[in-house]
Design a protein around this motif. Structure first.
Motif, PDB file in Angstrom:
ATOM      1  N   THR A  36       0.827  -1.201   0.000  1.00 11.04           N
ATOM      2  CA  THR A  36       0.000   0.000   0.000  1.00 11.04           C
ATOM      3  C   THR A  36       0.863   1.254   0.000  1.00 11.04           C
ATOM      4  O   THR A  36       0.620   2.199  -0.765  1.00 11.04           O
ATOM      5  CB  THR A  36      -0.937   0.008   1.215  1.00 11.04           C
ATOM      6  N   SER A  37       1.889   1.281   0.851  1.00 10.46           N
ATOM      7  CA  SER A  37       2.776   2.442   0.931  1.00 10.46           C
ATOM      8  C   SER A  37       3.487   2.686  -0.389  1.00 10.46           C
ATOM      9  O   SER A  37       3.649   3.841  -0.817  1.00 10.46           O
ATOM     10  CB  SER A  37       3.807   2.245   2.045  1.00 10.46           C
ATOM     11  N   LYS A  38       3.905   1.615  -1.042  1.00  9.62           N
ATOM     12  CA  LYS A  38       4.592   1.761  -2.323  1.00  9.62           C
ATOM     13  C   LYS A  38       3.637   2.323  -3.380  1.00  9.62           C
ATOM     14  O   LYS A  38       4.010   3.199  -4.167  1.00  9.62           O
ATOM     15  CB  LYS A  38       5.166   0.425  -2.781  1.00  9.62           C
ATOM     16  N   LEU A  39       2.396   1.825  -3.388  1.00  5.74           N
ATOM     17  CA  LEU A  39       1.410   2.351  -4.329  1.00  5.74           C
ATOM     18  C   LEU A  39       1.182   3.838  -4.083  1.00  5.74           C
ATOM     19  O   LEU A  39       1.150   4.647  -5.028  1.00  5.74           O
ATOM     20  CB  LEU A  39       0.099   1.576  -4.198  1.00  5.74           C
ATOM     21  N   VAL A  40       1.002   4.212  -2.813  1.00  5.17           N
ATOM     22  CA  VAL A  40       0.769   5.615  -2.463  1.00  5.17           C
ATOM     23  C   VAL A  40       1.963   6.470  -2.885  1.00  5.17           C
ATOM     24  O   VAL A  40       1.792   7.538  -3.510  1.00  5.17           O
ATOM     25  CB  VAL A  40       0.507   5.757  -0.947  1.00  5.17           C
ATOM     26  N   TYR A  53       7.843  11.316   1.263  1.00  9.64           N
ATOM     27  CA  TYR A  53       8.672  10.583   2.222  1.00  9.64           C
ATOM     28  C   TYR A  53       7.933   9.325   2.650  1.00  9.64           C
ATOM     29  O   TYR A  53       6.747   9.367   2.977  1.00  9.64           O
ATOM     30  CB  TYR A  53       8.960  11.446   3.462  1.00  9.64           C
ATOM     31  N   ASP A  54       8.656   8.206   2.663  1.00 15.92           N
ATOM     32  CA  ASP A  54       8.060   6.969   3.147  1.00 15.92           C
ATOM     33  C   ASP A  54       8.724   6.552   4.458  1.00 15.92           C
ATOM     34  O   ASP A  54       9.599   7.246   4.980  1.00 15.92           O
ATOM     35  CB  ASP A  54       8.143   5.853   2.100  1.00 15.92           C
ATOM     36  N   LYS A  55       8.244   5.455   5.027  1.00 16.63           N
ATOM     37  CA  LYS A  55       8.796   4.876   6.255  1.00 16.63           C
ATOM     38  C   LYS A  55       8.697   5.834   7.450  1.00 16.63           C
ATOM     39  O   LYS A  55       9.505   5.766   8.380  1.00 16.63           O
ATOM     40  CB  LYS A  55      10.248   4.427   6.045  1.00 16.63           C
ATOM     41  N   GLY A  60       4.259   4.457   7.129  1.00 15.63           N
ATOM     42  CA  GLY A  60       3.521   5.659   6.777  1.00 15.63           C
ATOM     43  C   GLY A  60       4.184   6.437   5.655  1.00 15.63           C
ATOM     44  O   GLY A  60       5.388   6.297   5.387  1.00 15.63           O
ATOM     45  N   VAL A  61       3.398   7.265   4.991  1.00 16.15           N
ATOM     46  CA  VAL A  61       3.879   8.084   3.872  1.00 16.15           C
ATOM     47  C   VAL A  61       3.425   9.520   4.086  1.00 16.15           C
ATOM     48  O   VAL A  61       2.291   9.766   4.515  1.00 16.15           O
ATOM     49  CB  VAL A  61       3.339   7.565   2.520  1.00 16.15           C
ATOM     50  N   ILE A  62       4.307  10.471   3.783  1.00 15.79           N
ATOM     51  CA  ILE A  62       3.998  11.896   3.860  1.00 15.79           C
ATOM     52  C   ILE A  62       4.224  12.530   2.492  1.00 15.79           C
ATOM     53  O   ILE A  62       5.238  12.272   1.840  1.00 15.79           O
ATOM     54  CB  ILE A  62       4.897  12.618   4.887  1.00 15.79           C
ATOM     55  N   GLY A  63       3.282  13.359   2.062  1.00 20.38           N
ATOM     56  CA  GLY A  63       3.457  14.156   0.861  1.00 20.38           C
ATOM     57  C   GLY A  63       3.256  15.621   1.187  1.00 20.38           C
ATOM     58  O   GLY A  63       2.366  15.972   1.976  1.00 20.38           O
ATOM     59  N   VAL A  64       4.082  16.492   0.615  1.00 20.27           N
ATOM     60  CA  VAL A  64       3.970  17.932   0.833  1.00 20.27           C
ATOM     61  C   VAL A  64       3.741  18.606  -0.513  1.00 20.27           C
ATOM     62  O   VAL A  64       4.512  18.406  -1.459  1.00 20.27           O
ATOM     63  CB  VAL A  64       5.229  18.520   1.502  1.00 20.27           C
ATOM     64  N   PHE A 135      -0.526   9.780   5.196  1.00 23.92           N
ATOM     65  CA  PHE A 135      -1.049   8.439   4.962  1.00 23.92           C
ATOM     66  C   PHE A 135      -0.573   7.571   6.125  1.00 23.92           C
ATOM     67  O   PHE A 135       0.592   7.180   6.194  1.00 23.92           O
ATOM     68  CB  PHE A 135      -0.564   7.889   3.622  1.00 23.92           C
ATOM     69  N   GLN A 136      -1.471   7.312   7.056  1.00 22.34           N
ATOM     70  CA  GLN A 136      -1.104   6.707   8.331  1.00 22.34           C
ATOM     71  C   GLN A 136      -1.306   5.196   8.352  1.00 22.34           C
ATOM     72  O   GLN A 136      -2.352   4.695   7.943  1.00 22.34           O
ATOM     73  CB  GLN A 136      -1.944   7.324   9.446  1.00 22.34           C
TER      74      GLN A 136
END
Length: 393
Positions: A36-40, A53-55, A60-64, A135-136
């Motif tokens: 899921t994280s990779k897809l996101v 940013y992942d992990k 979790g994933v963060i997008g800015v 993305f939590q």
């Protein structure tokens, strides 16, 4: 008033549906959301998100996303990603491919909504400041929010406000509701171990039967709410597991009881915790056995900021119409670890209805994908409303 979803989001409907079905077919439980994280991550990079940013918090994933304006404020919008250990029985053509796992709470839909918002915000950038997409992982009782916070989420990606959304299958489609103030219960898990004395089933008098003692204990636990707590306070104690025994002809040595405590006031929780321990102490003494009790707080009370709840509903009303807005929703004894974010950053968390008719956490649960563009529109519009571009006269 008709639903007013931006054209750019409507044009992404087929892509959102494809993402949603893919996530639904491939569920992953808390801290296991690697696919899921990779897809996101791939989608955020594809959309042109400025920083990805992942992990963060393990999976979790963060997008800015930076807006066209040069403002310094940041607003967070969050979706959860994890599935549940439930075997799906919906017979959907995109049902879970993993026996014993399914998205029975709609986190696949929430993730899809946030991805839809990400694509729209990258294309338009009609805001002043930074949109932080969160993305939590591991919302379902494993502390995913706390793990992200421990990894420095707020220090690395400072935000002034935060907003979340959850689907609600028993709410009218596209209706949005919020409860201001204390909205969702805090929750603790309890585990009680009864150490009795086993025997042959033909000679029960030589035992200290942990099964009978468990029955007595469960009955007393269920009296706490009705006889120790004011009816004006909200509290729920549920025993959800009893484990003991290995054979027909053996009275077992031990038994375990587990369950949850739901509450809105810390004093009520503390009293319940004390009562559980006192009841166990009394049963321990009366049967001359040993009982151990472990109680762990897992969710804090979710408290919505009053002013930001109103602002959130103002933004949602621009999408679904004021007639579909309930600004005075009821409290829920369900729990949400979005509460951990709200303890540190002001914000609000709302529900959005859809045509599914099976309850959350049911093997027959169904999230109507028609709600996906609407949720994406609400999440993106709250960014635009809370980070408005400067007016140029």
């Amino acid at each position: 008033m008709a639903i007013d979803v931006p054209t750019k989001i409507i044009s992404s409907r087929s892509e959102l549906l494809s993402i949603f079905k893919d996530l639904h077919e491939n569920p992953e439980t808390g801290f296991e959301e690697f696919r899921t994280s990779k897809l996101v991550t791939n989608k955020l990079e594809q959309y042109g998100v400025d920083e990805v940013y992942d992990k963060i918090g393990n999976t979790g994933v963060i997008g800015v996303i930076n807006g066209r304006g040069k403002g310094s404020r940041g607003v967070g919008i969050r979706a959860d990603m994890d599935a549940l250990p439930i075997h799906e029985t919906t017979n959907l053509d995109y049902a879970s491919k993993k026996p014993g796992l399914m998205h029975a709470c709609g986190h696949d839909g929430h993730t899809t909504m946030l991805l839809g918002a990400a694509k729209y915000l990258c294309e338009t950038r009609d805001f002043d400041g930074r949109a932080v997409l969160i993305f939590q992982p591991a919302e379902e009782g494993l502390g995913g929010a706390r793990r992200m916070l421990k990894d420095g989420l707020l220090e690395k990606f400072p935000i002034d406000e935060i907003f979340g959304i959850h689907n609600k299958p028993n709410l009218e489609p596209n209706q949005v509701e919020i409860c201001k103030g204390s909205a969702m219960a805090g929750a603790a898990f309890f585990d009680i171990q009864i150490h009795g004395q086993g025997s042959h089933a033909a000679m029960p008098h030589k035992s200290k039967d942990p099964l009978l003692i468990s029955s007595e204990l469960v009955g007393q636990l269920n009296h706490i709410v009705s006889r120790s707590i004011s009816p004006l306070d909200i509290c729920v104690i549920s025993v959800t597991k009893i484990n003991s025994g290995t054979a027909y002809n053996i009275i077992p040595e031990t038994a375990s009881i587990s369950g949850t405590i739901r509450y809105f006031v810390d004093d009520v929780f503390n009293m319940v915790q004390d009562r559980i321990q006192s009841i166990c102490n009394g049963i321990e003494l009366s049967h001359n056995i040993k009982i151990t009790v472990e109680i762990e707080k897992v969710f804090d009370v979710l408290v919505n900021d009053f002013a930001l709840s109103e602002a959130y509903m103002d933004a949602a009303a621009n999408i679904v119409g004021e007639k579909n807005i309930n600004r005075n929703g009821s409290k829920s004894t369900g729990s949400e670890d979005f509460a951990d974010f709200l303890k540190l950053v002001p914000g609000a968390y709302c529900n959005i209805g859809h045509s599914g008719n099976a309850p959350l956490h049911s093997p027959e649960y169904f999230l109507d994908p028609e709600v996906l563009p609407v949720g994406a529109a609400i999440l993106s519009h709250v960014i635009e409303k809370r980070l408005p571009l400067p007016h140029i006269s």
